[in-house]
Scaffold this motif. Sequence first.
Motif, PDB file in Angstrom:
ATOM      1  N   SER A 138       2.178  -1.323   5.120  1.00  0.00           N
ATOM      2  CA  SER A 138       0.935  -0.676   5.556  1.00  0.00           C
ATOM      3  C   SER A 138      -0.228  -1.627   5.267  1.00  0.00           C
ATOM      4  O   SER A 138      -0.081  -2.610   4.545  1.00  0.00           O
ATOM      5  N   ARG A 139      -1.384  -1.289   5.833  1.00  0.00           N
ATOM      6  CA  ARG A 139      -2.535  -2.182   5.665  1.00  0.00           C
ATOM      7  C   ARG A 139      -2.947  -2.370   4.208  1.00  0.00           C
ATOM      8  O   ARG A 139      -3.162  -3.495   3.772  1.00  0.00           O
TER       9      ARG A 139
ATOM     10  N   SER B 219      -4.069  -2.323  13.358  1.00  0.00           N
ATOM     11  CA  SER B 219      -4.679  -3.612  12.994  1.00  0.00           C
ATOM     12  C   SER B 219      -3.636  -4.718  12.928  1.00  0.00           C
ATOM     13  O   SER B 219      -3.981  -5.865  12.659  1.00  0.00           O
TER      14      SER B 219
ATOM     15  N   LYS C 180       1.760   2.020  -0.012  1.00  0.00           N
ATOM     16  CA  LYS C 180       1.240   1.836  -1.375  1.00  0.00           C
ATOM     17  C   LYS C 180       2.121   2.471  -2.433  1.00  0.00           C
ATOM     18  O   LYS C 180       2.081   2.106  -3.604  1.00  0.00           O
TER      19      LYS C 180
ATOM     20  N   ASP D 175      11.134   9.816  -5.145  1.00  0.00           N
ATOM     21  CA  ASP D 175      10.503   8.553  -5.538  1.00  0.00           C
ATOM     22  C   ASP D 175      11.092   7.431  -4.676  1.00  0.00           C
ATOM     23  O   ASP D 175      12.319   7.229  -4.670  1.00  0.00           O
TER      24      ASP D 175
ATOM     25  N   ILE E  99       1.855  -3.367   9.702  1.00  0.00           N
ATOM     26  CA  ILE E  99       2.222  -2.504  10.831  1.00  0.00           C
ATOM     27  C   ILE E  99       1.049  -1.560  11.121  1.00  0.00           C
ATOM     28  O   ILE E  99       0.426  -1.046  10.191  1.00  0.00           O
TER      29      ILE E  99
ATOM     30  N   ASN F 210       8.964  10.033   0.616  1.00  0.00           N
ATOM     31  CA  ASN F 210       7.632  10.186   0.012  1.00  0.00           C
ATOM     32  C   ASN F 210       7.742  11.282  -1.049  1.00  0.00           C
ATOM     33  O   ASN F 210       8.437  12.279  -0.834  1.00  0.00           O
TER      34      ASN F 210
ATOM     35  N   SER G 291       1.812   7.058   3.597  1.00  0.00           N
ATOM     36  CA  SER G 291       1.356   8.433   3.832  1.00  0.00           C
ATOM     37  C   SER G 291       1.524   8.855   5.295  1.00  0.00           C
ATOM     38  O   SER G 291       1.606  10.037   5.590  1.00  0.00           O
TER      39      SER G 291
HETATM   40  C1  LIG Z   1     -10.191   0.829  11.585  1.00  0.00           C
HETATM   41  C2  LIG Z   1      -9.008   1.039  10.689  1.00  0.00           C
HETATM   42  C3  LIG Z   1      -7.828   0.397  11.020  1.00  0.00           C
HETATM   43  C4  LIG Z   1      -6.688   0.583  10.211  1.00  0.00           C
HETATM   44  N1  LIG Z   1      -5.558  -0.055  10.552  1.00  0.00           N
HETATM   45  C5  LIG Z   1      -4.441   0.154   9.803  1.00  0.00           C
HETATM   46  C6  LIG Z   1      -3.180  -0.431  10.163  1.00  0.00           C
HETATM   47  O1  LIG Z   1      -3.043  -1.157  11.146  1.00  0.00           O
HETATM   48  N2  LIG Z   1      -2.111  -0.179   9.380  1.00  0.00           N
HETATM   49  C7  LIG Z   1      -2.191   0.632   8.280  1.00  0.00           C
HETATM   50  O2  LIG Z   1      -1.176   0.810   7.592  1.00  0.00           O
HETATM   51  N3  LIG Z   1      -3.350   1.191   7.934  1.00  0.00           N
HETATM   52  C8  LIG Z   1      -4.470   0.974   8.645  1.00  0.00           C
HETATM   53  N4  LIG Z   1      -5.629   1.557   8.271  1.00  0.00           N
HETATM   54  C9  LIG Z   1      -5.661   2.311   6.986  1.00  0.00           C
HETATM   55  C10 LIG Z   1      -5.077   3.698   7.132  1.00  0.00           C
HETATM   56  O3  LIG Z   1      -6.073   4.587   7.564  1.00  0.00           O
HETATM   57  C11 LIG Z   1      -4.485   4.193   5.779  1.00  0.00           C
HETATM   58  O4  LIG Z   1      -5.486   4.082   4.793  1.00  0.00           O
HETATM   59  C12 LIG Z   1      -3.260   3.423   5.348  1.00  0.00           C
HETATM   60  O5  LIG Z   1      -2.298   3.402   6.368  1.00  0.00           O
HETATM   61  C13 LIG Z   1      -2.656   4.064   4.113  1.00  0.00           C
HETATM   62  O6  LIG Z   1      -1.633   3.239   3.642  1.00  0.00           O
HETATM   63  P1  LIG Z   1      -0.489   3.808   2.700  1.00  0.00           P
HETATM   64  O7  LIG Z   1       0.183   4.942   3.364  1.00  0.00           O
HETATM   65  O8  LIG Z   1       0.341   2.652   2.258  1.00  0.00           O
HETATM   66  O9  LIG Z   1      -1.297   4.263   1.400  1.00  0.00           O
HETATM   67  P2  LIG Z   1      -1.737   5.693   0.891  1.00  0.00           P
HETATM   68  O10 LIG Z   1      -2.520   6.425   1.905  1.00  0.00           O
HETATM   69  O11 LIG Z   1      -2.333   5.465  -0.454  1.00  0.00           O
HETATM   70  O12 LIG Z   1      -0.376   6.488   0.754  1.00  0.00           O
HETATM   71  C14 LIG Z   1       0.598   6.215  -0.187  1.00  0.00           C
HETATM   72  C15 LIG Z   1       1.684   7.257  -0.025  1.00  0.00           C
HETATM   73  O13 LIG Z   1       2.737   6.941  -0.905  1.00  0.00           O
HETATM   74  C16 LIG Z   1       3.173   8.127  -1.555  1.00  0.00           C
HETATM   75  N5  LIG Z   1       3.714   7.700  -2.855  1.00  0.00           N
HETATM   76  C17 LIG Z   1       3.052   7.201  -3.927  1.00  0.00           C
HETATM   77  N6  LIG Z   1       3.918   6.823  -4.884  1.00  0.00           N
HETATM   78  C18 LIG Z   1       5.166   7.106  -4.408  1.00  0.00           C
HETATM   79  C19 LIG Z   1       6.483   6.953  -4.907  1.00  0.00           C
HETATM   80  N7  LIG Z   1       6.705   6.387  -6.095  1.00  0.00           N
HETATM   81  N8  LIG Z   1       7.510   7.356  -4.138  1.00  0.00           N
HETATM   82  C20 LIG Z   1       7.316   7.898  -2.903  1.00  0.00           C
HETATM   83  N9  LIG Z   1       6.084   8.077  -2.380  1.00  0.00           N
HETATM   84  C21 LIG Z   1       5.035   7.662  -3.106  1.00  0.00           C
HETATM   85  C22 LIG Z   1       1.968   9.019  -1.665  1.00  0.00           C
HETATM   86  O14 LIG Z   1       2.361  10.373  -1.709  1.00  0.00           O
HETATM   87  C23 LIG Z   1       1.234   8.670  -0.354  1.00  0.00           C
HETATM   88  O15 LIG Z   1       1.645   9.531   0.694  1.00  0.00           O
HETATM   89  C24 LIG Z   1      -6.769   1.406   9.065  1.00  0.00           C
HETATM   90  C25 LIG Z   1      -7.958   2.052   8.758  1.00  0.00           C
HETATM   91  C26 LIG Z   1      -9.070   1.874   9.570  1.00  0.00           C
HETATM   92  C27 LIG Z   1     -10.341   2.587   9.206  1.00  0.00           C
END
Ligand SMILES: Cc1cc2nc3c(=O)[nH]c(=O)nc-3n(C[C@H](O)[C@H](O)[C@H](O)COP(=O)(O)OP(=O)(O)OC[C@H]3O[C@@H](n4cnc5c(N)ncnc54)[C@H](O)[C@@H]3O)c2cc1C
Length: 314
Positions: free
Chosen positions: A232-233, A250, A207, A302, A247, A284, A265
């Motif tokens: 990511s999801r 799921s 994200k 960033d 990836i 990150n 994250s």
């Molecule tokens: C049953 C179940 C199954 C799931 N299956 C999956 C799955 O298969 N795959 C999956 O990905 N998730 C899955 N999830 C969701 C998972 O738990 C997380 O919510 C998800 O992986 C978070 O995605 P993210 O890291 O992109 O987003 P976030 O958790 O929002 O993290 C974003 C990260 O980006 C960093 N960031 C923000 N802006 C910047 C920037 N400009 N530069 C650098 N860093 C930055 C932040 O510090 C943060 O660490 C599942 C959840 C459940 C409950």
Amino acid sequence: MKFSVLLNGCSESFERRAAELRGFIRDHVGHEFVADKTIVLCPDFKKRDYFEANSVTPKLALVSLGGYQPEKALAALKDVCRDEEIMLLPGDFFGAEISVRLGARLGGAGFTGVTQMRLEDGKPVCDKKVYAQKMTASFKIEQLPLCLSIAKGIAEEADRVNEPLRETVEIDKTSEAGGEHIVSCGLTPQPDEAGLEQSDFLMVGGKGLGGPEGVERLKRLAEKAGADWGVSRPVAMSGWAPMERMIGVSGIMAKPEMCLCFGASGAAALYAGIARGRKIIAVNRDGKAPIIHQSDAAAIDDCLAVLDELAKLA
Ligand SMILES: Cc1cc2nc3c(=O)[nH]c(=O)nc-3n(C[C@H](O)[C@H](O)[C@H](O)COP(=O)(O)OP(=O)(O)OC[C@H]3O[C@@H](n4cnc5c(N)ncnc54)[C@H](O)[C@@H]3O)c2cc1C
């Protein structure tokens, strides 16, 4: 206790799924179980040689359906599998759907996401990851037949052992009733997932990429650098990238030699999809994000700025 393998021979990934089940049996099934036969759902018997060459066991049963359609397959399998004790299915959509539905139709148990199977007190025990992959739960199965699909990405693909095929039977179920309520049905080809499952060099965006424009920048860098890309999801669920790029538990369980993570994250569900890889490098801006500790090297920065700098070098 005997078990049989069930595969969808109408699917393009048949060969890969057969290799995965071979690996699962070798590494994740207790030696007290005996492999009986491989049951393959196929359009017709024309590719008999091909199915024989990929059979997981020395006994093969080809069930011709005319084409794959779950209702018709289930109706045919209810008859074909009536004497089976345990059926092992792949960790794809076919395996997850049919294991549960067939288990119910046969009056037994259906189970998905199995990581290990062993025998305890004469009963099969299946392990499965629970609580966001953080714990392993063991389930003793009381009611047979048991139809189980393996956990996605858990098994190494294994070659066929040099055991000669002893028997092939052909079962014609093309006129089997089932699915009459379905008025029309067609297949929409999806982009091949294999690229990501088998990718050596993978870039994963989270994200932190900020939106579709960030995903475009990740994609451009990956193309320039000769890498594959996934997300990511939440990125896929937000529609910034296609679902087949997801990836994690799921989505795709990858095993890259090198994985670069931008703005993800490192939540357990995502991390499970890259943990089997060799090297992880994360970008990150939050030094406390879990991915920082999970990676071999990290830049606290960033991710969009780093993407742009890398694009200049690629
Ligand atoms: C049953 C179940 C199954 C799931 N299956 C999956 C799955 O298969 N795959 C999956 O990905 N998730 C899955 N999830 C969701 C998972 O738990 C997380 O919510 C998800 O992986 C978070 O995605 P993210 O890291 O992109 O987003 P976030 O958790 O929002 O993290 C974003 C990260 O980006 C960093 N960031 C923000 N802006 C910047 C920037 N400009 N530069 C650098 N860093 C930055 C932040 O510090 C943060 O660490 C599942 C959840 C459940 C409950």
